[in-house]
Design a protein around this motif. Structure first.
Motif, mmCIF file in Angstrom:
data_model
loop_
_atom_site.group_PDB
_atom_site.id
_atom_site.type_symbol
_atom_site.label_atom_id
_atom_site.label_comp_id
_atom_site.label_asym_id
_atom_site.label_seq_id
_atom_site.Cartn_x
_atom_site.Cartn_y
_atom_site.Cartn_z
ATOM 1 N N PRO A 122 39.768 38.893 49.723
ATOM 2 C CA PRO A 122 38.802 38.577 48.665
ATOM 3 C C PRO A 122 37.441 39.206 48.963
ATOM 4 O O PRO A 122 37.058 39.381 50.119
ATOM 5 N N LEU A 123 36.714 39.546 47.900
ATOM 6 C CA LEU A 123 35.320 39.905 48.054
ATOM 7 C C LEU A 123 34.498 38.617 48.103
ATOM 8 O O LEU A 123 34.879 37.621 47.493
ATOM 9 N N VAL A 124 33.396 38.638 48.823
ATOM 10 C CA VAL A 124 32.559 37.447 49.001
ATOM 11 C C VAL A 124 31.280 37.644 48.191
ATOM 12 O O VAL A 124 30.361 38.346 48.623
ATOM 13 N N GLY A 165 24.823 38.988 46.944
ATOM 14 C CA GLY A 165 23.663 38.351 46.335
ATOM 15 C C GLY A 165 23.911 37.857 44.928
ATOM 16 O O GLY A 165 22.975 37.690 44.137
ATOM 17 N N VAL A 166 25.186 37.612 44.575
ATOM 18 C CA VAL A 166 25.533 37.131 43.236
ATOM 19 C C VAL A 166 26.504 35.956 43.363
ATOM 20 O O VAL A 166 27.069 35.707 44.433
ATOM 21 N N ARG A 167 26.712 35.268 42.251
ATOM 22 C CA ARG A 167 27.682 34.169 42.239
ATOM 23 C C ARG A 167 29.065 34.662 41.846
ATOM 24 O O ARG A 167 30.074 34.010 42.132
ATOM 25 N N ASN A 227 41.587 35.465 38.776
ATOM 26 C CA ASN A 227 40.175 35.394 38.377
ATOM 27 C C ASN A 227 39.195 35.804 39.475
ATOM 28 O O ASN A 227 38.039 35.370 39.482
ATOM 29 N N GLU A 228 39.639 36.615 40.399
ATOM 30 C CA GLU A 228 38.723 37.152 41.397
ATOM 31 C C GLU A 228 39.156 38.559 41.781
ATOM 32 O O GLU A 228 40.318 38.952 41.595
#
Length: 449
Positions: A8-10, A15-17, A75-76
């Motif tokens: 997954p990307l974090v 700097g974003v939600r 959804n990610e």
């Protein structure tokens, strides 16, 4: 054996939600461009056996056939890695979470960062761009900090040198509980300060008193593949070149110290001395300490070399500390008791533009653009001295294929005979102490006459 990973990307590392579609498209384009070398860097970050891999050619061989692409699932956004060697994973199936966060930091800095100006831009313009880069990475925005120091040194060090650097950091964090450190984030001296301070933070209840501590690692894209970060780093920045990274080290700390290392450490030291010797910076308070254990000879040898090359013109630019870690830590605590740490980024320092432009290493540039002579200013000589060590780092770590392409030919170093000979002797001393990359240990990448 090979396997597949879906990492997954974090978003908070960006700097974003939430990762937007536009951000995802930028990542896809960058992954598809082999000149970005993202696949090599991702391979280094997921390789749990980092100590076994310190040669870019080994990384390329081990991870040959691995593919990386961005996919959207549940959804990610995730990175789908195919044909991954199982022995690079701690259990054959998974990577440590720190590596996942570091990969997101890598993509933030290599894909999402603000563009840098033309390399020929004015020095102040480049400095402003470096500041924007570290701001974009969130480095300057973590509330109040205490004293921040940078620590340089090598990863090819003895166990005694590692333990000494670790003990220095331990005592510093006892005397100065809210201290934080920036290192090059690899192994050896780049890891020891973090390990030492961890123990002292616990004893001083630093987190309860001052908040979480950052273990800050500054690396560079051409080094990252062969020198991945250690597992303690929790604030990780990947700079586009060594020069911008060096400037960020110096501007992003209140003072600096160096422990013994190899040619990369000498490149760093000469960068710092060049900055301090620049006329506009003379008289500006910036402590620069060379620290080693009792009986060590590394900095005694370097001190002799610098004084031979520059005579008394390096007087006062650095301090050599040799002895008990407690004494150094106590001295530093006293020196910094009233130091203003409100501002982390030092905008007042002036950088010569030649310290901001990468020295393009070729056979011809080493022969024609390095001049080790006193018939120039101390700043100019230090910049040329630095180029020697920059070239060795480049050939040993970033582009070993270039060195191999020269076969038996070597570029000639030019300048004053005593300086050229002293430079050769200094590097041979590093060879004898096994502080130099195996690729060039048997034959140096230059010749003298």
């Amino acid at each position: 054996m090979k396997t597949e990973l879906y990492l997954p990307l974090v978003p908070r590392r960006f700097g974003v939600r939430e990762i937007s579609r536009e951000m995802a498209l930028d990542i896809e384009r960058s992954l598809a461009d082999p000149t970005n070398r993202l696949q090599e860097m991702i391979a280094a970050l997921i390789n749990v056996h980092k100590a076994d891999m310190n040669d870019l050619r080994e990384i390329r061989h081990k991870f040959r056939g691995m593919t990386v692409e961005l996919i959207h699932i549940a959804n990610e956004y995730r990175l789908a890695l195919k044909h991954v060697p199982e022995d690079c994973l701690y259990d054959g199936k998974n990577v440590i979470w720190e590596s996942i966060e570091q990969i997101s930091s890598l993509l933030r800095d290599m894909v999402m960062a603000p563009p840098f100006p033309d390399p020929q831009s004015d020095s102040a313009v480049i400095s402003a761009a470096i500041k924007r880069f570290v701001e974009h990475a969130g480095f300057l925005y973590r509330g109040e900090r205490g004293l921040v120091t940078f620590t340089w040194g090598g990863h090819r060090i003895t166990r005694e040198e590692y333990d000494f650097a670790k003990e220095v950091a331990y005592w510093l964090a006892l005397f100065i509980p809210d201290i934080e450190t920036i290192t090059g984030c690899g192994a050896g001296i780049m890891k020891a300060p973090f390990k030492g301070s961890q123990g002292a933070y616990g004893k001083q209840r630093t987190i309860e008193r001052f908040g979480p501590r950052d273990f800050i690692g500054f690396t560079e894209k051409n080094i990252l593949a062969a020198e991945p970060p250690n597992e303690v780093v929790n604030r990780f920045l990947v700079f586009p070149n060594i020069e911008y990274r060096m400037e960020a080290f110096i501007r992003g700390a209140h003072r600096g110290r160096v422990h013994p290392g190899g040619v990369g450490t000498l490149e760093e030291i000469l960068t710092m001395l060049a900055v301090l010797s620049q006329p506009e910076n003379q008289g500006m308070p910036y402590a620069f300490d060379l620290v080693e254990r009792e009986g060590g000879s590394y900095f005694k040898t370097l001190d002799g070399y610098l004084k031979l090359c520059l005579k008394d013109r390096v007087e006062g630019l650095y301090n050599i500390h040799r002895g008990a870690p407690t004494l150094y830590a106590q001295s530093m605590a006293e020196q910094t008791r009233t130091q203003n740490t409100k501002f982390l980024w030092n905008d007042e320092l002036v950088f010569d533009s030649r310290l901001q432009h990468p020295f393009k290493v070729t056979f011809e540039s080493m022969e024609n653009n390095i001049w080790l002579s006193r018939d120039q200013s101390p700043l100019d000589l230090l910049i040329h001295m630095r180029r020697v060590f920059s070239a060795i780092v480049h050939l040993a770590i970033k582009d070993p294929d270039m060195l191999l392409s020269w076969k038996d030919e070597r570029p000639r170093l030019s300048g004053d005979r005593d300086i050229v000979k002293a430079t050769y002797d200094l590097i041979q001393a590093l060879v004898a102490q096994r502080r130099i990359h195996p690729l060039i240990r048997d034959r140096l990448p230059f010749r003298i006459e």
